[in-house]
Design a protein around this motif. Structure first.
Motif, PDB file in Angstrom:
ATOM      1  N   GLN A 185       2.052   1.983   0.148  1.00 20.99           N
ATOM      2  CA  GLN A 185       1.019   2.112  -0.161  1.00 20.99           C
ATOM      3  C   GLN A 185      -0.215   1.821   0.992  1.00 20.99           C
ATOM      4  OE1 GLN A 185       0.645   3.600  -2.966  1.00 20.99           O
ATOM      5  NE2 GLN A 185       2.912   3.039  -3.592  1.00 20.99           N
ATOM      6  N   GLN A 186      -0.088   3.048   2.457  1.00 18.38           N
ATOM      7  CA  GLN A 186      -0.866   2.706   3.130  1.00 18.38           C
ATOM      8  C   GLN A 186      -1.283   3.898   3.853  1.00 18.38           C
ATOM      9  OE1 GLN A 186       0.634   0.274   5.686  1.00 18.38           O
ATOM     10  NE2 GLN A 186      -0.084  -1.711   4.426  1.00 18.38           N
ATOM     11  N   GLN A 216       3.645  -2.472   0.631  1.00 14.61           N
ATOM     12  CA  GLN A 216       2.935  -1.989   1.138  1.00 14.61           C
ATOM     13  C   GLN A 216       3.592  -1.948   2.343  1.00 14.61           C
ATOM     14  OE1 GLN A 216      -0.768  -1.627   0.469  1.00 14.61           O
ATOM     15  NE2 GLN A 216      -0.038  -2.553  -2.172  1.00 14.61           N
ATOM     16  N   ASN A 235       6.123   0.180  -5.186  1.00 11.93           N
ATOM     17  CA  ASN A 235       5.053  -1.194  -4.317  1.00 11.93           C
ATOM     18  C   ASN A 235       5.487  -1.928  -4.145  1.00 11.93           C
ATOM     19  OD1 ASN A 235       6.700  -2.404  -5.432  1.00 11.93           O
ATOM     20  ND2 ASN A 235       5.336  -3.111  -7.703  1.00 11.93           N
TER      21      ASN A 235
END
Lengths: 408, 307
Positions: A183-184, A242, A240
Motif C-alpha cells: 500500500q504505497q 506496506q 494489507n
C-alpha cells in the motif's frame, strides 16, 4: 647513491599506495535481502583494489533515501558517491555544479559504444557531458506469479493479464489474495503504468507520458485503463502489507497469486531459493505487450574539493561498469546489465526473457526520464488515494488528466 | 528579567536613565539570543514566505509566480486530507492528553501506595522517541501479530481491531500512540501543580463540606491555570509538528488517509523536488498557528493589564 635510490623508490611506493587507498562513502537504498547481496559485490570489487568502501545504506525506499541524499549534497556534506535513479532527478544538481563531470572516464572506457540501450547514457548526459554511471537496467513491467498459489486453487498458471484477472475468483475461493499489492503510492503507480501499457498500448502511453497529450489522457483508452484499475483494486483488497518485499513474500509463500513489481523482485525469489519456471513465473509486459522500460540505477559523484578523492571517484566510476563487476552485480540483483557485450549465460529464465526483449529493441524510456519528480509525486499521491479508497474510474481519470495538464 | 525587582529598593534618582540603558549587562548577555531570534526565526521565516511565491524546484530561484503555489496547494486532495487529519488529531489529542494527564495526576495525588513506581511507569513512554513509539504501536496494532490476534486467541474469534489498515479510523491508531507517549509528561506537570496547592485549601474545602470531585473542578483546576497553560503549549507544539510518528507508524497510509501537513512539506520539498510548493505549505502551517496564537496572546496578556 644506491641506498638513496632505494629509499626514494620505497617512499614512492608507499606514497603511491597511500594515495590509492582512499575511503569512499557510498550511499544507496539497497537494503532488502537480494539488494544487499548485490551491493556487496560492488563493495568487494572496490575493496579488492586496495581502497575502502564505506557503506552508507539508507533504509527505506528511494522516496525516503533521496531527500536525505539530496539534502546532504545541498547542505555541503556530500558523500563520495551515491545511487540515484537517473533521469530528471539530478538535473538541477548538475546545473548547480554539484556533481562531478565524468566525461573523461566515459571517453577512456568507450561508454558510448558499450552502453545498451543508449538511452541510459543519454539520461546521464547534460550539454554533452556525462555525469553518472549507469549500473543496471530496471524494468517495472513484470507480473510475478506463484505456482504454489495456483496449485492450491487448482487453476493453471496464467500466461497474460486477462487470464490472471479471470482466475481471481478461484483464488479467492481458495482463501488466497489474487493480487499482492504494497500500500504505497510508488508501487501502485508501477501497477498503473503496467496496466496502461497492457490495456491502452504503447502508443497511447507514449502520447501521454512523453508528449503529454491531454486528449489521449482523457480519451477512451485511458478510460479503459482506469476501469481495469478498479478491477485490480478489488483483486488486491485483502492485501494489507506496506513494503514491496512483504508483498513479494506473499507470492513466494503462495498466499497471493501474483504481484506487479519491477524486476528487482527477482532478488527476493533468489534469496528464497526459488527457481524461475518451477516455483514462480514472470510475465514481462504483463504477458500482453512485451516491452520494458529502461529505468535503472546510476551512480553520481558529488564534487569534493580534494584531488585524491576525485581520482578515486573516477576509478570507482570505471570499476562499476567493468564487465566482471556488471555480471556479478546484476546476477545477484536480478536486474539487467547496462552493457550488451558481456556473457550473461548464467542468468535465469526470467532474466533471459528480459535480455531477449532488450536485444529485440522492445524499449521504452522510463517515467523517471520523461516526468519531473514533482509530477511523479502527484501521480503517486493520486494512486495512493485511488487504491486505498473507492474512487470511481471516471474521477480517477479526471484527476489524472489535470495532473498531466499541469506537468512541465 | 530580574530588573524590576532589584529596582524597587533603590531610591529614585534625580534623573531616570533611559529605559534602553538600564541593566546593560543583562542586555549584552541577551544579544546572542536576540540575534538568533531575528536571523534564524524571523529571517528564515521571511525567506520561506518570499520563496513560496516563486516557482523554485530543487534549488531556490527568484522567478515570481504570484499565488500559483497556493492555488495548487488548496486544490490538492492530499493537502486537504492532511489538514482534516491534523484538526482531528489536534482536537482529540489536546482534550484527551489533558484529561488523562490530569486524572492520572489527581489519582496519584490521593496518596496512593507505590506512587513512585506508578509515576515511573506512566512517564516511561515519554523517554521513547516518536519513531520507536510509532514502530512499537505499528506492531501492537498489526492484525496478524498484535492485539487483534491476542484477543482472538483468547477465544473471541470475531474480534476486529485493525485501525492501521482502515482509512476511516487510521488517525485513531496514531492518536492512541500519541497519547500513550505524551500523557505521562502532562501527568508529571499536573502532579507538580497539584503539589503546589496549599494543604489549607483542601482543609477549608472540607470544612465547607465540598465533595472531593467538586473541589477539584471548582477550586483546584482554576488555581492551576498556569500549569494548564504550560501543558497546553507543550501539547499544541507537539501537534503542529506531528511528523515522525506518522512516518514510523503508517507512512501516511493506507493510501493518503493519515497524511499530515508537515509530511506534505517534507515530501514536496525533497522527494518531489518542488521547494516552492513545500514553502507554500509551510507558510500555511505558520499562518494557522498565528491565527490561533494572536487572539489567545491578546486575551492572555493584553487583557490582564487592563483588568
Amino acid at each position: 647513491m644506491k641506498l638513496m635510490n632505494k629509499l626514494l623508490t620505497a617512499t614512492a611506493i608507499v606514497s603511491a599506495s597511500a594515495a590509492s587507498a582512499v575511503e569512499l562513502e557510498v550511499t544507496h537504498w539497497w537494503t532488502s535481502g537480494g539488494e544487499a547481496a548485490a551491493v556487496s559485490k560492488f563493495a568487494e570489487a572496490w575493496n579488492a583494489t586496495g581502497n575502502t568502501w564505506l557503506d552508507g545504506a539508507i533504509a527505506g525506499s528511494g522516496g525516503t533515501a533521496r531527500p536525505i541524499i539530496i539534502s546532504r549534497i545541498l547542505g555541503g556534506d556530500p558523500m563520495a558517491a551515491t545511487q540515484l535513479n537517473h533521469g530528471r532527478q539530478a538535473e538541477e544538481l548538475i546545473e548547480a555544479g554539484l556533481l562531478l563531470d565524468l566525461t573523461d572516464v566515459a571517453e577512456a572506457g568507450g561508454w558510448k559504444d558499450i552502453v545498451n540501450p543508449p538511452a541510459l547514457l543519454d539520461a546521464c548526459t547534460l550539454d554533452g557531458k556525462i555525469f553518472c554511471v549507469p549500473v543496471n537496467i530496471h524494468s517495472a513491467q513484470w507480473l510475478w506469479l506463484s505456482h504454489a498459489a495456483y496449485e492450491t486453487a487448482g487453476v493453471d498458471v496464467p500466461t497474460n493479464w486477462g487470464e490472471f484477472v479471470a482466475s481471481a475468483p478461484q483464488l479467492e475461493e481458495a482463501g488466497l489474495v489474487p493480487l499482492a499489492m504494497g500500500q504505497q503510492g510508488w508501487q501502485q503507480n508501477i501497477a498503473f503504468g503496467d496496466i496502461t501499457l497492457a490495456v491502452a498500448g504503447v502508443d497511447a502511453w507514449r502520447a501521454v507520458s512523453v508528449d503529454r497529450d491531454i486528449e489521449v489522457a482523457a480519451g477512451p483508452e485511458y478510460a479503459k485503463v482506469f476501469e481495469e484499475m478498479v478491477v485490480a483494486r478489488d483483486m488486491a483488497k485483502n492485501s494489507n502489507v506496506q513494503d514491496w518485499n512483504m508483498a513479494t513474500n506473499m507470492v513466494i509463500t503462495g498466499q497471493a497469486g501474483g504481484q506487479i513489481m519491477g524486476d528487482w523482485a527477482q532478488g527476493e525469489f533468489q534469496v528464497a531459493e526459488q527457481v524461475a519456471g518451477v516455483d514462480y513465473t514472470c510475465l514481462p509486459g504483463l504477458g500482453v505487450n512485451e516491452i520494458l522500460d529502461t529505468g535503472g540505477d546510476a551512480f553520481y559523484f558529488p564534487v569534493i574539493d580534494d584531488p585524491e578523492i576525485e581520482a578515486a571517484q573516477k576509478e570507482l566510476a570505471a570499476l562499476l561498469i567493468s564487465p566482471e563487476v556488471q555480471v556479478a552485480f546484476n546476477l545477484a540483483k536480478g536486474s539487467l546489465p547496462v552493457r550488451g557485450d558481456i556473457d550473461m549465460s548464467a542468468a535465469n529464465d526470467c532474466m533471459q526473457k528480459g535480455l531477449n526483449i532488450l536485444a529485440n529493441g522492445g524499449v521504452l524510456p522510463s517515467g523517471d526520464m520523461s516526468l519531473t519528480p514533482d509530477t511523479q509525486t502527484q501521480i503517486e499521491d493520486l494512486m495512493a488515494e485511488f487504491w486505498s479508497g473507492d474512487m470511481s474510474a471516471e474521477d480517477g481519470q479526471a484527476r489524472y488528466v489535470s495532473i498531466i495538464e499541469q506537468a512541465e | 528579567m530580574t530588573a524590576t525587582s532589584e529596582q524597587i529598593g533603590t531610591p529614585i534618582a534625580a534623573k531616570r536613565p533611559s529605559r534602553w540603558l538600564r541593566n546593560p549587562m543583562a542586555k549584552i548577555a541577551s544579544i546572542p539570543m536576540i540575534l538568533t531570534a531575528l536571523v534564524v526565526f524571523v529571517g528564515g521565516t521571511t525567506w520561506t514566505v518570499v520563496y513560496s511565491f516563486t516557482d523554485s524546484k530543487l534549488l531556490p530561484r527568484e522567478n515570481f509566480v504570484g499565488f500559483d503555489q497556493y492555488e495548487r496547494l488548496w486544490s490538492t486532495a492530499r493537502w486537504m486530507v492532511s489538514i482534516k487529519n491534523l484538526a482531528l488529531y489536534g482536537v482529540c489529542s489536546l482534550v484527551l492528553t489533558l484529561t488523562i494527564g490530569f486524572i492520572l495526576a489527581a489519582l496519584l495525588d490521593r496518596k496512593v501506595r507505590f506512587e513512585g513506581a506508578f509515576r515511573t511507569i506512566f512517564l516511561y513512554p515519554f523517554a521513547l522517541s516518536f519513531v520507536v513509539t510509532g514502530l512499537a504501536w505499528q506492531w501492537i496494532l498489526n492484525p496478524d501479530f498484535g492485539l487483534q490476534n491476542l484477543v482472538r486467541e483468547w477465544g473471541w474469534t470475531s474480534f476486529t481491531f485493525d485501525p492501521l489498515n482502515n482509512p476511516d479510523i487510521v488517525m485513531f491508531g496514531l492518536l492512541i500512540a500519541g497519547i500513550w507517549q505524551g500523557s505521562g509528561l502532562i501527568m508529571c506537570i499536573m502532579l507538580a501543580g497539584l503539589r503546589g496547592i496549599d494543604e489549607d485549601i483542601w482543609k477549608a474545602a472540607r470544612v465547607d463540606g465540598i465533595g472531593t470531585i467538586k473541589t477539584y473542578v471548582v477550586i483546584i483546576i482554576p488555581m492551576m491555570r498556569p500549569v494548564f497553560i504550560t501543558s497546553l503549549v507543550l501539547i499544541a507544539s507537539g501537534i503542529i509538528k506531528l511528523y515522525d510518528l506518522v512516518v514510523a507508524q503508517t507512512n501516511g497510509g493506507p493510501g493518503i488517509s493519515s497524511e499530515v501537513p508537515a509530511k506534505y512539506v517534507i515530501n514536496y520539498m525533497f522527494q518531489a523536488q518542488n521547494l516552492a510548493q513545500g514553502f507554500a505549505a509551510s507558510t500555511m502551517m505558520l499562518l494557522s498557528v498565528v491565527i490561533i496564537l494572536i487572539p489567545w496572546a491578546y486575551l492572555e496578556f493584553g487583557g490582564r493589564k487592563r483588568g
